[in-house]
Motif scaffolding. Structure first.
Motif: not given
Ligand code: PLP
Length: 279
Positions: A120-142
């Motif tokens: 399922r391709p990503l919504d073309a509108a999202l691709r055209a406008t760009g997206v938002g991102a949220a920063t979060l602490e990286d709690l993953r392993w090493g």
């Protein structure tokens, strides 16, 4: 067209593929995986994905049930059986089925799973406008360089991002941007393209290396160096790379605009070069 499942050497309709409760993938997340997509029906960068699958398995001491040529044939056969215009192939290998004990079982064969679904391709509108991102602490392993099925921190982060109205979560560790929950993060400042270096803090993305090579071909200065959260916020352009997102502009970070708040020039150029490179 059917969704295709594959379990330990046998293809079947996906809903018939069943894993025992004591599979170590289910009990411990003791396994590795890959996600591969097709372009024009051909699995993209198949060799790079299969090489990374082998590296991941080796890193967790898991002996692979099939060699690369066998995987290659299974992937192609799954795509053929699915018959989709474009497919998304998922491969997972776990340490197999054994009574629950953290220590590796003495004699268990790995579980090999493959699924093939319509892409399922990503919504073309999202691709055209760009997206938002949220920063979060990286709690993953090493060992984020291992593509392990232990994705709980990624799941939690992506959910938090969604709740904040953002598409992707961008992980930050010790003030430095590592990567996204499902993507690598590229930052453009003064025409220079920067991204976190390979190592144990990030997954070395197949798309990341394709895009960095394309950027270098275009004469762009590429810095595989840590980018701070402050530098990310002040970037001219930010974009994500990954099998599912391809090249995707990030135009808002934690609700504030990045650069002009629209997909940037270099992002557009590299997207065009990327699409052209697909043939
Ligand atoms: N980083 C993480 C954590 C990922 O899960 C992914 C893809 O699933 C990527 C980066 C991008 O990797 P690739 O370009 O190989 O899909």
């Amino acid at each position: 067209m059917p969704d295709i499942g594959f379990l330990n050497g046998r293809f079947m309709p996906l809903e018939q593929a069943m894993i025992p409760v004591e599979d170590r993938g289910f009990q411990f997340g003791d396994g590795v995986y890959e996600v591969i997509r097709t372009y024009r029906g051909i699995p993209y960068q198949l060799e790079a994905h299969l090489a990374r699958l082998e590296r991941s398995a080796q890193a967790i001491g898991l002996s692979m049930p099939y060699c690369v040529p066998e995987w290659r044939e299974f992937v192609k056969e799954g795509i053929r059986l699915g018959g989709h215009d474009e497919s998304k192939v998922y491969i997972q290998v776990t340490r197999g089925v054994a009574p629950r004990d953290h220590v590796f079982p003495a004699a268990t064969s790995p579980t090999a799973v493959l699924t093939v679904r319509a892409l399922r391709p990503l919504d073309a509108a999202l691709r055209a406008t760009g997206v938002g991102a949220a920063t979060l602490e990286d709690l993953r392993w090493g060992r984020c360089d291992i593509k392990s099925v232990n994705l709980l921190p990624n799941v939690m982060a992506r959910q938090k991002a969604k709740e904040a109205g953002a598409f992707e979560a961008v992980f930050v560790r010790d003030g430095k941007v590592t990567e996204g929950a499902v993507s690598n993060v590229m930052v453009v400042r003064g025409g220079v393209l920067a991204t976190a270096p390979e190592g144990e803090r990030i997954l070395s993305g197949v798309t990341r290396s394709v895009v960095l090579a394309l950027a270098r071909q275009e004469g762009v200065t590429v810095q595989e160096q840590a980018v701070s959260l402050e530098e990310l916020r002040r970037a001219d352009e930010v974009f994500l790379t990954g099998t599912t997102v391809e090249i995707l502009a990030v135009v808002r970070l934690d609700g504030a605009p990045i650069g002009t708040g629209r997909p940037g020039k270099l992002t557009g150029l590299l997207s065009a070069r990327f699409q052209a490179s697909l043939g």
